[in-house]
Scaffold this active site. Sequence first.
Site, PDB file in Angstrom:
ATOM      1  N   ARG A   1      18.045  20.057  61.096  1.00 29.63           N
ATOM      2  CA  ARG A   1      18.308  20.802  62.335  1.00 29.63           C
ATOM      3  C   ARG A   1      19.628  20.350  62.957  1.00 29.63           C
ATOM      4  O   ARG A   1      20.328  21.136  63.596  1.00 29.63           O
ATOM      5  CB  ARG A   1      17.155  20.657  63.328  1.00 29.63           C
ATOM      6  CG  ARG A   1      16.913  19.247  63.825  1.00 29.63           C
ATOM      7  CD  ARG A   1      15.862  19.193  64.903  1.00 29.63           C
ATOM      8  NE  ARG A   1      15.507  17.826  65.242  1.00 29.63           N
ATOM      9  CZ  ARG A   1      15.332  17.385  66.479  1.00 29.63           C
ATOM     10  NH1 ARG A   1      15.483  18.199  67.501  1.00 29.63           N
ATOM     11  NH2 ARG A   1      14.988  16.137  66.701  1.00 29.63           N
TER      12      ARG A   1
ATOM     13  N   ARG B   1      12.562  18.870  61.490  1.00 25.37           N
ATOM     14  CA  ARG B   1      12.792  18.093  62.708  1.00 25.37           C
ATOM     15  C   ARG B   1      13.317  16.690  62.395  1.00 25.37           C
ATOM     16  O   ARG B   1      14.245  16.213  63.043  1.00 25.37           O
ATOM     17  CB  ARG B   1      11.479  17.967  63.487  1.00 25.37           C
ATOM     18  CG  ARG B   1      11.591  17.069  64.710  1.00 25.37           C
ATOM     19  CD  ARG B   1      10.221  16.786  65.303  1.00 25.37           C
ATOM     20  NE  ARG B   1      10.299  16.080  66.572  1.00 25.37           N
ATOM     21  CZ  ARG B   1       9.244  15.676  67.260  1.00 25.37           C
ATOM     22  NH1 ARG B   1       8.032  15.902  66.788  1.00 25.37           N
ATOM     23  NH2 ARG B   1       9.390  15.045  68.403  1.00 25.37           N
TER      24      ARG B   1
ATOM     25  N   GLU C   1      11.096  35.332  72.466  1.00 27.63           N
ATOM     26  CA  GLU C   1      11.624  35.433  71.103  1.00 27.63           C
ATOM     27  C   GLU C   1      11.754  36.873  70.623  1.00 27.63           C
ATOM     28  O   GLU C   1      12.723  37.227  69.929  1.00 27.63           O
ATOM     29  CB  GLU C   1      10.743  34.644  70.131  1.00 27.63           C
ATOM     30  CG  GLU C   1      10.727  33.147  70.346  1.00 27.63           C
ATOM     31  CD  GLU C   1       9.765  32.693  71.439  1.00 27.63           C
ATOM     32  OE1 GLU C   1       9.719  31.487  71.709  1.00 27.63           O
ATOM     33  OE2 GLU C   1       9.062  33.564  72.008  1.00 27.63           O
TER      34      GLU C   1
ATOM     35  N   ASP D   1       3.669  16.895  67.635  1.00 27.12           N
ATOM     36  CA  ASP D   1       3.463  18.187  68.311  1.00 27.12           C
ATOM     37  C   ASP D   1       2.167  18.856  67.880  1.00 27.12           C
ATOM     38  O   ASP D   1       1.655  19.735  68.570  1.00 27.12           O
ATOM     39  CB  ASP D   1       4.642  19.125  68.047  1.00 27.12           C
ATOM     40  CG  ASP D   1       5.880  18.734  68.839  1.00 27.12           C
ATOM     41  OD1 ASP D   1       5.789  17.803  69.659  1.00 27.12           O
ATOM     42  OD2 ASP D   1       6.931  19.352  68.625  1.00 27.12           O
TER      43      ASP D   1
ATOM     44  N   PHE E   1       7.559  29.910  66.274  1.00 32.00           N
ATOM     45  CA  PHE E   1       7.840  30.984  67.221  1.00 32.00           C
ATOM     46  C   PHE E   1       8.742  32.066  66.624  1.00 32.00           C
ATOM     47  O   PHE E   1       8.467  33.251  66.754  1.00 32.00           O
ATOM     48  CB  PHE E   1       8.478  30.412  68.480  1.00 32.00           C
ATOM     49  CG  PHE E   1       7.693  29.292  69.096  1.00 32.00           C
ATOM     50  CD1 PHE E   1       6.308  29.351  69.175  1.00 32.00           C
ATOM     51  CD2 PHE E   1       8.325  28.162  69.589  1.00 32.00           C
ATOM     52  CE1 PHE E   1       5.576  28.322  69.735  1.00 32.00           C
ATOM     53  CE2 PHE E   1       7.609  27.123  70.151  1.00 32.00           C
ATOM     54  CZ  PHE E   1       6.229  27.191  70.229  1.00 32.00           C
TER      55      PHE E   1
ATOM     56  N   HIS F   1      12.124  22.790  63.064  1.00 28.49           N
ATOM     57  CA  HIS F   1      10.810  22.178  63.308  1.00 28.49           C
ATOM     58  C   HIS F   1       9.720  22.814  62.452  1.00 28.49           C
ATOM     59  O   HIS F   1       8.617  23.099  62.904  1.00 28.49           O
ATOM     60  CB  HIS F   1      10.432  22.270  64.780  1.00 28.49           C
ATOM     61  CG  HIS F   1      11.327  21.465  65.686  1.00 28.49           C
ATOM     62  ND1 HIS F   1      12.647  21.795  65.888  1.00 28.49           N
ATOM     63  CD2 HIS F   1      11.080  20.358  66.421  1.00 28.49           C
ATOM     64  CE1 HIS F   1      13.190  20.925  66.721  1.00 28.49           C
ATOM     65  NE2 HIS F   1      12.271  20.031  67.050  1.00 28.49           N
TER      66      HIS F   1
END
Length: 308
Positions: free
Chosen positions: A7, A164, A55, A114, A80, A106
């Site tokens: 990322r 991530r 989004e 998470d 997402f 991610h």
Amino acid sequence: MKKIATRESYGKSLVELGGKYKELVVLDSDLACATKTGIFKEQYPERHIDCGIAECNMTGIAAGLATCGKIPFISSFAMFVAGRNFEQIRNSIGYPHLNVKIGATHAGITVGEDGATHQCNEDIALMRTIPGMTVIVPADDIEARQAMEAAVHHKGPVYLRFGRGEVPIINQPDYKFQLGKGVILKKGTDVTIVATGGSVPECLEAAKKLESQNISAEVINIHTIKPIDEETILRSAEKTGKVVTVEEHSTIGGLGSAVCDLLSEKLPTKIKKLGMNDVYGESGSARELLQKYKLDDEGIYASIMEFI
């Protein structure tokens, strides 16, 4: 061995490419810090649009920009931008075959703490089903940066999957990324290991363990899931007679399924898929989760030993 999260590679590449391609614009959904598009925003604020936690709206805006000659990158967590956003990607980007690039960060279980709601293990499967969609999963920083430029040059929608956590740099500085072309990282004769993304360095370590047991493993990095490199996979499978696929993704619909589709049609071969076996992830450190689901080097090694 130096480690960099892909990322981070994504964010830095956007800045570099932004200087070369004035038509490049970046859209984010209130996650610019985490997706690293904030680096681009600092350099080119007039070409960065924060769409908020919307989004689907972001995708519609990007589609409109693409029809005006821009090269939009839409960014969010894989859960997402691929999951919540599937209909909009399918109908607003895929159906008209617009030149929009999707930066999904991610992804997979290495999102870690998470938890299951944010650990997207279904995105490759979703994106593979969209006609005309190119799907890329870089293994390290060097590959990610080159994949980004290849995506800019490619005309049509591209899904780029980033992680991530930090991953080892396995490629040399003179590495040349070729869209749709797999890379044989280690030659072998007894078993073919086909891997993608962050699973590639784990497979290289597993191959070393296999060598200690006099098992010669060929390791192939398939960075482009769609279109997949049929020739390289078929040639290796014909040589070894056994194939193992490894991915930080569901074993349903991802790399493993793509390889099984290919082999079942053109070269029936004994195969084992390693990944998330129809289960959700859970909260924990990235390393603990890789170990639990046997996607670390030791788990991959043990699974291959049992398989062969």
